[in-house]
Design a protein around this motif. Structure first.
Motif, PDB file in Angstrom:
ATOM      1  N   SER A 257       0.850  -1.201   0.000  1.00  0.00           N
ATOM      2  CA  SER A 257       0.000   0.000   0.000  1.00  0.00           C
ATOM      3  C   SER A 257       0.880   1.242   0.000  1.00  0.00           C
ATOM      4  N   ARG A 258       1.324   1.626  -1.146  1.00  0.00           N
ATOM      5  CA  ARG A 258       2.302   2.708  -1.266  1.00  0.00           C
ATOM      6  C   ARG A 258       1.654   4.090  -1.250  1.00  0.00           C
ATOM      7  N   GLY A 259       2.283   5.019  -0.500  1.00  0.00           N
ATOM      8  CA  GLY A 259       1.922   6.424  -0.564  1.00  0.00           C
ATOM      9  C   GLY A 259       0.557   6.790  -0.026  1.00  0.00           C
ATOM     10  N   GLY A 315       2.731  28.930  -1.451  1.00  0.00           N
ATOM     11  CA  GLY A 315       1.602  28.848  -2.360  1.00  0.00           C
ATOM     12  C   GLY A 315       1.191  27.440  -2.724  1.00  0.00           C
ATOM     13  N   ARG A 316       1.751  26.428  -2.043  1.00  0.00           N
ATOM     14  CA  ARG A 316       1.393  25.042  -2.326  1.00  0.00           C
ATOM     15  C   ARG A 316       0.165  24.647  -1.518  1.00  0.00           C
ATOM     16  N   ALA A 317      -0.675  23.840  -2.120  1.00  0.00           N
ATOM     17  CA  ALA A 317      -1.895  23.422  -1.439  1.00  0.00           C
ATOM     18  C   ALA A 317      -1.612  22.316  -0.438  1.00  0.00           C
ATOM     19  N   THR A 340      -2.206  14.883   5.387  1.00  0.00           N
ATOM     20  CA  THR A 340      -2.160  15.338   4.001  1.00  0.00           C
ATOM     21  C   THR A 340      -1.441  14.300   3.146  1.00  0.00           C
ATOM     22  N   LYS A 341      -1.561  14.455   1.840  1.00  0.00           N
ATOM     23  CA  LYS A 341      -0.840  13.558   0.940  1.00  0.00           C
ATOM     24  C   LYS A 341       0.671  13.672   1.158  1.00  0.00           C
ATOM     25  N   ALA A 342       1.138  14.864   1.446  1.00  0.00           N
ATOM     26  CA  ALA A 342       2.573  15.059   1.672  1.00  0.00           C
ATOM     27  C   ALA A 342       3.044  14.287   2.902  1.00  0.00           C
ATOM     28  N   LEU A 343       2.217  14.233   3.933  1.00  0.00           N
ATOM     29  CA  LEU A 343       2.609  13.564   5.171  1.00  0.00           C
ATOM     30  C   LEU A 343       2.686  12.047   4.978  1.00  0.00           C
TER      31      LEU A 343
END
Length: 455
Positions: A257-259, A315-317, A340-343
């Motif tokens: 289960s990547r990302g 300015g990044r979402a 978040t997706k980044a986390l």
């Protein structure tokens, strides 16, 4: 509060290392024969890799998987499976891949993949790892036939306790999604033959997105300790590369289960186990289902340094990983609300220490509105309050009793598969409840962004 199942799709599935169907067949003992078959057909495997039991502080817990026998340097090619050894389809049509497996299984010993198929353990007795509940609890874990939820009895069949024991928690209502898809999409809704069922379960629990990939599919899943990456060559072959240095006796891990694309619920529903930390729990309720109809609603959870909703200083979402309730659990006491997706991007792609996770989560919570943390608190608390049993009852009474009954029957020479499925469901719901309880605790004690109206 009625808990609603999240909409899901059939994702590409990855492999799983488990025991062989025949109880007399010892995969560890027969691993050299598999290696001989693999290399004789053009496959490559580093000689410092073997099949064994992962190190454990508890002798009662034995999980079989790939192990390094000596130090391995980063960027080492651990496994290379040529395209000629894969069972795949050019268009990556899952139905065609499963049909090819069916046809090869029907050939028996005449099949090129006969040795590989004999090594299969997708419908077998597998070691069951325990929850971290102390020595007495851990000693109660036993060797039993663990199946995926799609193999459980349906609710209209006698002895279908396993689904009921989920107590309405996801994946209730979705447990047979995979087999229903296969039956309708690939078999004209006709009843499956035993060989079709075997091929389907083998594909579900072992296949990569490219199809069946021998040797690669013996790696176990661990998003916290992953130490490999994949690389595809121009001829269509696939290599497993050491992403880090791997020491002697260290397990060699893949990811299923990547990302953050699949949650812990999805992993359980496909493979039948609760993954080790980090875990990603997802749920919803009526209020959240309504909000999720608006694709932009979840961006309002976060506030950047310039107090623009969902925008950071550059300015990044701040893009939410899920538009539903989601909890990223790193340890029994550390978790992030609405990651978040980044986390979560690092899941399956790298590692973080506990201290690094603490810093990342604190920074994340500083951008999460307190009102959204409060809403998650209320939802998790409401779900827990409406479940028919508590964490304490499950952990101290119900689960130990079910295990004792299973062992009592087993000592008489009979394996109660319905009981094994029931225990599996209770173990899963207990892990889910603990995640919900942690969400309540984190929402109550964490430091979040206070909206001006909340000051």
């Amino acid at each position: 509060m009625k808990l609603l199942l999240l909409p899901t799709i059939l994702a590409a599935v990855f492999g799983s290392a488990s025991a062989a169907k025949d109880s007399q067949y010892d995969p560890i003992k027969n691993f050299p024969a598999l290696v001989k078959w693999f290399t004789s057909h053009g496959g490559q495997i580093d000689p410092r890799i073997t099949l064994g039991y992962e190190p454990s502080t508890n002798p009662k817990v034995r999980i079989r998987g790939m192990i390094a026998t000596a130090h391995i340097e980063p960027e080492t090619v651990l496994i290379h499976t040529p395209a000629s050894l894969m069972i795949s389809d050019f268009d990556r049509n899952h139905c065609e891949v499963i049909q090819r497996v069916v046809e090869e299984l029907e050939l028996g010993e005449e099949s090129k993949w006969d040795v590989y198929f004999k090594f299969d353990g997708s419908s077998s007795s597998v070691p069951v790892s325990g929850l971290d509940n102390g020595e007495e609890e851990q000693q109660g874990h036993e060797q039993r036939h663990t199946r995926t939820p799609t193999q459980w009895k349906t609710e209209d069949q006698p002895g279908s306790r396993a689904i009921q024991e989920l107590q309405g928690l996801p994946p209730t209502g979705d447990t047979h999604r995979h087999i229903n898809w296969y039956t309708s999409a690939c078999n004209d809704s006709e009843e499956l033959t035993p060989i079709q069922l075997k091929a389907f379960v083998m594909f579900l629990t072992r296949a990569a997105d490219r199809g069946m990939v021998p040797m690669y599919d013996l790696m176990n899943h661990h998003n916290g300790l992953i130490n490999t990456r994949l690389q595809v060559d121009e001829e269509g072959g696939m290599s497993v590369i050491a992403a880090t240095a791997i020491e002697a006796n260290e397990p060699i891990y893949n990811t299923y289960s990547r990302g953050g694309g699949e949650s812990t619920v999805d992993v359980f529903n496909t493979y039948g186990f609760v993954e080790d930390y980090p875990q990603l729990w997802r749920w919803s309720d009526v209020d959240m289902i309504v909000k999720a109809d608006d694709p932009n609603h979840a961006f309002g959870r976060y506030v950047g340094p310039d107090e623009n909703s969902g925008i950071d200083a550059e300015g990044r979402a701040f893009e939410p990983n899920s538009h539903h309730y989601e909890l990223l659990v790193i340890s029994p006491t550390l978790a992030a609300l609405h990651p978040t997706k980044a986390l979560v991007h690092i899941l399956g792609n790298g590692r973080r220490t506990i201290e690094e996770w603490k810093v990342e989560i604190n920074n994340h919570h500083a951008t999460l509105r307190k009102s959204h943390a409060n809403a998650m608190h209320d939802s998790a608390l409401a779900v827990l309050s409406e479940l028919p049993t508590t964490i304490k009852e499950d952990e101290n009474t119900i689960l130990p009793n079910e295990r004792r009954l299973f062992e009592k029957v087993k000592k008489k020479g009979r394996v109660d598969q319905s009981k094994a499925d029931t225990i599996q469901a209770i173990e899963y719901r207990l892990a889910f409840k603990k995640a919900l309880k942690l969400a309540v605790d984190v929402a109550r004690t964490g430091q979040f962004y206070l909206d001006s109206e909340e000051l």
